[in-house]
Scaffold this motif. Structure first.
Motif, PDB file in Angstrom:
ATOM      1  N   ASP A  87     -21.789 -27.880 -29.589  1.00 36.81           N
ATOM      2  CA  ASP A  87     -21.622 -29.262 -30.038  1.00 36.81           C
ATOM      3  C   ASP A  87     -22.089 -29.307 -31.483  1.00 36.81           C
ATOM      4  O   ASP A  87     -23.280 -29.138 -31.778  1.00 36.81           O
ATOM      5  CB  ASP A  87     -22.442 -30.228 -29.175  1.00 36.81           C
ATOM      6  CG  ASP A  87     -21.998 -31.675 -29.355  1.00 36.81           C
ATOM      7  OD1 ASP A  87     -21.535 -32.018 -30.470  1.00 36.81           O
ATOM      8  OD2 ASP A  87     -22.116 -32.462 -28.401  1.00 36.81           O
ATOM      9  N   PHE A  90     -24.866 -33.785 -32.755  1.00 39.43           N
ATOM     10  CA  PHE A  90     -25.243 -34.322 -31.452  1.00 39.43           C
ATOM     11  C   PHE A  90     -26.633 -34.942 -31.512  1.00 39.43           C
ATOM     12  O   PHE A  90     -27.505 -34.493 -32.257  1.00 39.43           O
ATOM     13  CB  PHE A  90     -25.228 -33.168 -30.444  1.00 39.43           C
ATOM     14  CG  PHE A  90     -25.482 -33.560 -29.023  1.00 39.43           C
ATOM     15  CD1 PHE A  90     -24.641 -34.462 -28.386  1.00 39.43           C
ATOM     16  CD2 PHE A  90     -26.542 -33.018 -28.317  1.00 39.43           C
ATOM     17  CE1 PHE A  90     -24.875 -34.824 -27.066  1.00 39.43           C
ATOM     18  CE2 PHE A  90     -26.774 -33.376 -26.998  1.00 39.43           C
ATOM     19  CZ  PHE A  90     -25.937 -34.279 -26.377  1.00 39.43           C
ATOM     20  N   THR A 111     -21.335 -24.951 -22.584  1.00 43.70           N
ATOM     21  CA  THR A 111     -22.068 -25.209 -23.825  1.00 43.70           C
ATOM     22  C   THR A 111     -23.257 -24.258 -23.917  1.00 43.70           C
ATOM     23  O   THR A 111     -24.086 -24.203 -23.003  1.00 43.70           O
ATOM     24  CB  THR A 111     -22.570 -26.655 -23.885  1.00 43.70           C
ATOM     25  OG1 THR A 111     -21.453 -27.542 -23.746  1.00 43.70           O
ATOM     26  CG2 THR A 111     -23.268 -26.936 -25.207  1.00 43.70           C
ATOM     27  N   ALA A 114     -26.287 -26.557 -29.400  1.00 37.13           N
ATOM     28  CA  ALA A 114     -26.006 -27.886 -29.952  1.00 37.13           C
ATOM     29  C   ALA A 114     -26.759 -28.045 -31.263  1.00 37.13           C
ATOM     30  O   ALA A 114     -27.918 -27.634 -31.385  1.00 37.13           O
ATOM     31  CB  ALA A 114     -26.422 -28.987 -28.977  1.00 37.13           C
ATOM     32  N   ARG A 256     -14.797 -35.975 -33.687  1.00 33.84           N
ATOM     33  CA  ARG A 256     -15.728 -36.519 -32.688  1.00 33.84           C
ATOM     34  C   ARG A 256     -14.994 -37.121 -31.497  1.00 33.84           C
ATOM     35  O   ARG A 256     -14.009 -37.834 -31.648  1.00 33.84           O
ATOM     36  CB  ARG A 256     -16.601 -37.581 -33.356  1.00 33.84           C
ATOM     37  CG  ARG A 256     -17.503 -38.351 -32.413  1.00 33.84           C
ATOM     38  CD  ARG A 256     -18.388 -39.318 -33.168  1.00 33.84           C
ATOM     39  NE  ARG A 256     -17.616 -40.254 -33.975  1.00 33.84           N
ATOM     40  CZ  ARG A 256     -18.152 -41.078 -34.869  1.00 33.84           C
ATOM     41  NH1 ARG A 256     -19.443 -41.067 -35.092  1.00 33.84           N
ATOM     42  NH2 ARG A 256     -17.383 -41.915 -35.547  1.00 33.84           N
ATOM     43  N   CYS A 281     -17.321 -32.081 -32.153  1.00 28.31           N
ATOM     44  CA  CYS A 281     -18.641 -32.601 -31.788  1.00 28.31           C
ATOM     45  C   CYS A 281     -18.461 -33.816 -30.892  1.00 28.31           C
ATOM     46  O   CYS A 281     -17.380 -34.399 -30.812  1.00 28.31           O
ATOM     47  CB  CYS A 281     -19.447 -32.968 -33.035  1.00 28.31           C
ATOM     48  SG  CYS A 281     -18.954 -34.528 -33.819  1.00 28.31           S
ATOM     49  N   THR A 282     -19.545 -34.196 -30.226  1.00 28.52           N
ATOM     50  CA  THR A 282     -19.511 -35.406 -29.394  1.00 28.52           C
ATOM     51  C   THR A 282     -20.351 -36.527 -29.997  1.00 28.52           C
ATOM     52  O   THR A 282     -20.108 -37.693 -29.718  1.00 28.52           O
ATOM     53  CB  THR A 282     -20.015 -35.138 -27.963  1.00 28.52           C
ATOM     54  OG1 THR A 282     -21.390 -34.770 -28.003  1.00 28.52           O
ATOM     55  CG2 THR A 282     -19.195 -34.039 -27.301  1.00 28.52           C
ATOM     56  N   THR A 285     -22.952 -38.870 -26.292  1.00 26.57           N
ATOM     57  CA  THR A 285     -22.250 -38.821 -25.012  1.00 26.57           C
ATOM     58  C   THR A 285     -23.198 -39.282 -23.918  1.00 26.57           C
ATOM     59  O   THR A 285     -24.356 -38.853 -23.858  1.00 26.57           O
ATOM     60  CB  THR A 285     -21.758 -37.399 -24.700  1.00 26.57           C
ATOM     61  OG1 THR A 285     -20.934 -36.940 -25.764  1.00 26.57           O
ATOM     62  CG2 THR A 285     -20.949 -37.388 -23.415  1.00 26.57           C
ATOM     63  N   HIS A 295     -18.235 -31.905 -21.325  1.00 27.11           N
ATOM     64  CA  HIS A 295     -18.840 -31.944 -22.646  1.00 27.11           C
ATOM     65  C   HIS A 295     -17.821 -31.440 -23.663  1.00 27.11           C
ATOM     66  O   HIS A 295     -16.719 -31.986 -23.756  1.00 27.11           O
ATOM     67  CB  HIS A 295     -20.142 -31.123 -22.613  1.00 27.11           C
ATOM     68  CG  HIS A 295     -20.992 -31.263 -23.828  1.00 27.11           C
ATOM     69  ND1 HIS A 295     -21.711 -30.222 -24.361  1.00 27.11           N
ATOM     70  CD2 HIS A 295     -21.230 -32.320 -24.645  1.00 27.11           C
ATOM     71  CE1 HIS A 295     -22.364 -30.638 -25.439  1.00 27.11           C
ATOM     72  NE2 HIS A 295     -22.082 -31.907 -25.626  1.00 27.11           N
ATOM     73  N   ILE A 296     -18.132 -30.395 -24.409  1.00 31.26           N
ATOM     74  CA  ILE A 296     -17.163 -29.851 -25.366  1.00 31.26           C
ATOM     75  C   ILE A 296     -15.941 -29.290 -24.639  1.00 31.26           C
ATOM     76  O   ILE A 296     -14.824 -29.317 -25.170  1.00 31.26           O
ATOM     77  CB  ILE A 296     -17.822 -28.768 -26.250  1.00 31.26           C
ATOM     78  CG1 ILE A 296     -18.952 -29.387 -27.096  1.00 31.26           C
ATOM     79  CG2 ILE A 296     -16.797 -28.123 -27.168  1.00 31.26           C
ATOM     80  CD1 ILE A 296     -18.497 -30.458 -28.070  1.00 31.26           C
ATOM     81  N   ALA A 317     -14.356 -25.112 -31.623  1.00 29.23           N
ATOM     82  CA  ALA A 317     -15.436 -25.358 -30.667  1.00 29.23           C
ATOM     83  C   ALA A 317     -16.541 -24.314 -30.742  1.00 29.23           C
ATOM     84  O   ALA A 317     -17.543 -24.436 -30.023  1.00 29.23           O
ATOM     85  CB  ALA A 317     -14.872 -25.388 -29.246  1.00 29.23           C
TER      86      ALA A 317
END
Length: 605
Positions: A87, A90, A111, A114, A256, A281-282, A285, A295-296, A317
């Motif tokens: 990620d 984050f 994942t 991060a 995002r 990226c998130t 979340t 997630h990713i 990613a």
């Protein structure tokens, strides 16, 4: 099937020993976790964009050798071995799950690392909060890379629980546990050459550490100044034109897809157009989304579904993020840390195993490390409020209204007329979808800030939470003052939480860790959070993501109109404004209002 090959030459199907139970034979006829082993499958070679049958040889947590056997087809059955997901930007606090427990959840989604800006807990507890979250993360095998948050608080127009000034940033950057400067949200200060802002960036340069950006809608010469100051990335793009300009000018752009901001649908073309630059990226979340969609890995599936080249998606990613930050995360190359995942197929993309530093951390549908009860820390300094605290006298029938936009952090702004009640007070008007919005300072007793908002659609009840970006005061939206008051006081009495009340029912997810995170297991947090969102929708809320959207209505660095504990803030003008609008009043009425305000002021004195 892939195989295990022990040092004694025995070669068994790994399935026969339990998936992922990688052992070596001992003279005592027992088995221990191997530090020298091979995993066989279809190697997804992202650098060369080929797939082949092969083995990954791991020695002492690093990839010692990748053995190519024969070419394979993407359509074949797995397992497929590829770099673990990262990620790229984050805030772990925004999952409402403690970092260690968060890692137990997401290793099952592939994942392995991060890049984390801890500015949520920094706003609540300062350096103490940053140190807390770093130390609690060290218990996890997952790789957390934390930054020093330069904008605590995000702007001068809010009250946070702590302030990180230049001295604090310089102190944090000296720590080996701090890898970068977090997102520089106060981009106007950078663009305008504010000496403190530039000194924070220089402190990162002096330590040879990168600086993350945050500049929604910034273009042209102002963007040039922002980049020239030393800011290297941005995750706030919402249009292709914006993303392309930033990439062409040398910024790393992170696409995002969080819980409140969903930008992948608009930005996915840059993944194929700029395959060496795009990153995923998130940002923020929430627990039910982590439980229900992933997630990713969810972003990877979405991007492939949009038609993006699978190698480019996997690069965005993983490899591109490592290339940008230069952090010690494996990319499936000889000499790298053994951070890789096994997928059942390239169609379903279901994670079968996850390895971090050569350790098996996810296998057979479960993390291999157990739940740990987190330590509780907090900063909450107020008691319950009264209904009089949130009443709005009808000095004018015309009010400024925030226009919330589903799935976006940006807002609109409107003027709306509200009819005063019998006590000459302005209240919510659910027929117009104009609801009262309240922010309460949680750090010390102060008058609440009250305004109005459109877009939530509640027909009854109220929502409240102690997650209100970025200062994390208490924010509430609702139909009746009574329900708003009840929701706010439930948050206060719990010293943090997410609440929905209405129709004789109330629900709460307590957040005892800094008013941001739960101390419960991830699956329980996700279930409670999902129940709250369902209840909010039962009360009439038409937002897809009610609580994430509410939490960002207090973020005074993202346009256009937001609210903090100090009042309404016009981000476009970068100044505070009054909730009541005198635009449509006659001159005599304006004078009368001004005289009344002066009289009240003199009376208080």
């Amino acid at each position: 099937i892939f195989f295990f090959q022990a040092e004694d030459g025995i070669r068994d199907p790994l399935w026969s020993r339990g998936l992922g139970d990688v052992y070596k034979r001992q003279t005592q006829s027992t088995w221990d976790i191997m530090n020298d082993f091979k995993v066989e499958g279809k190697i997804v070679d992202i650098d060369n964009e080929i797939i082949y049958k092969g083995q990954v040889h791991v020695v002492d947590g690093k990839i010692a050798e990748i053995i190519r056997m024969e070419q394979a087809l993407a359509s074949e059955e797995g397992p497929f071995i590829m770099p673990g997901f990262i990620d790229g930007h984050f805030h772990v606090e925004d999952t409402s799950i403690a970092p260690y427990e968060f890692s137990r959840l997401v290793v099952g989604h592939g994942t392995v690392a991060a890049i984390c800006d801890p500015h949520e807990i920094a706003n609540v507890m300062g350096i103490e909060g940053v140190e807390y979250i770093i130390e609690t993360s060290k218990a996890s095998p997952m790789k957390f890379f934390y930054g020093a948050s330069p904008c605590v608080p995000a702007t001068h127009f809010e009250t946070s629980g702590a302030i990180l000034g230049l001295k604090e940033i310089q102190t944090l950057l000296k720590s080996p546990d701090i890898y970068f400067v977090g997102e520089f949200m106060d981009f106007p200060s950078v663009v305008n050459g504010d000496p403190i802002a530039l000194a924070k960036i220089q402190a990162a340069k002096d330590c040879n550490k990168p600086v993350d950006g945050h500049c929604p809608g910034l273009t042209g010469s102002d963007l040039d100044k922002y980049i020239a100051a030393g800011v290297s990335s941005d995750h706030e793009c919402s249009t292709l034109a914006e993303a392309e300009e930033k990439i062409k000018k040398g910024m790393g752009v992170l696409v995002r897809e969080g819980s409140a901001a969903l930008n992948l649908a608009a930005l996915y073309p840059i993944i194929d157009k700029y395959p060496q630059e795009a990153m995923l990226c998130t940002d923020d979340t929430h627990p039910d989304d982590l439980n229900n969609r992933g997630h990713i890995d969810y972003m990877v599936k979405l991007a492939i579904g949009y038609g993006c080249n699978i190698f480019n998606v996997l690069r965005a990613a993983s490899i591109n993020i490592v290339k940008h930050y230069k952090f010690p995360i494996g990319c499936m190359r000889v000499g790298d840390p053994a951070d890789f995942i096994l997928m059942n197929s390239l169609k379903e993309l279901k994670v079968v195993q996850t390895y971090i530093n050569g350790k098996l951390v996810f296998d057979n549908g479960k993390p291999t490390f157990p739940f740990m009860q987190p330590k509780i820390v907090n900063n909450f300094g107020i008691g319950p409020i009264k209904i009089e605290d949130i009443e709005v006298p009808a000095k004018s029938e015309t009010v400024k209204v925030i226009g919330a936009i589903d799935k976006q952090l940006l807002t609109d702004k409107f003027l709306e007329k509200l009819k005063p009640n019998a006590r000459n007070l302005l209240e919510s008007d659910p027929q117009k979808d104009v609801l009262k919005l309240v922010v309460v300072n949680r750090y010390f007793k102060a008058d609440p800030s009250v305004s109005f908002i459109r877009g939530f659609g509640l027909k009854s009840g109220a929502m409240a939470m102690s997650i209100a970006h970025d200062a994390h005061n208490i924010i509430s939206v609702g139909v009746s003052d009574e329900d708003i008051l009840k929701a706010i006081n439930m948050v206060i009495n719990a010293k943090g939480g997410i609440v929905a009340v209405g129709n004789g029912k109330d629900l709460i997810l307590p957040l005892p860790i800094a008013g941001l995170m739960s101390d419960l297991p991830a699956e329980i947090v996700g279930k409670k959070y999902g129940d709250l969102e369902s209840f909010a929708k039962d009360l009439g809320c038409k937002m897809n993501t009610p609580f994430p959207t509410l939490s960002f209505m207090a973020l005074t660095c993202i346009p256009s109109l937001k609210i903090s504990d100090k009042g309404l803030f016009d981000v476009d003008k970068f100044k505070g404004v009054s909730t009541v609008s005198y635009t449509h009043l006659t001159l005599p009425t304006i004078l009368l209002v001004q005289i009344s305000v002066v009289a009240v002021s003199l009376k208080k004195k």
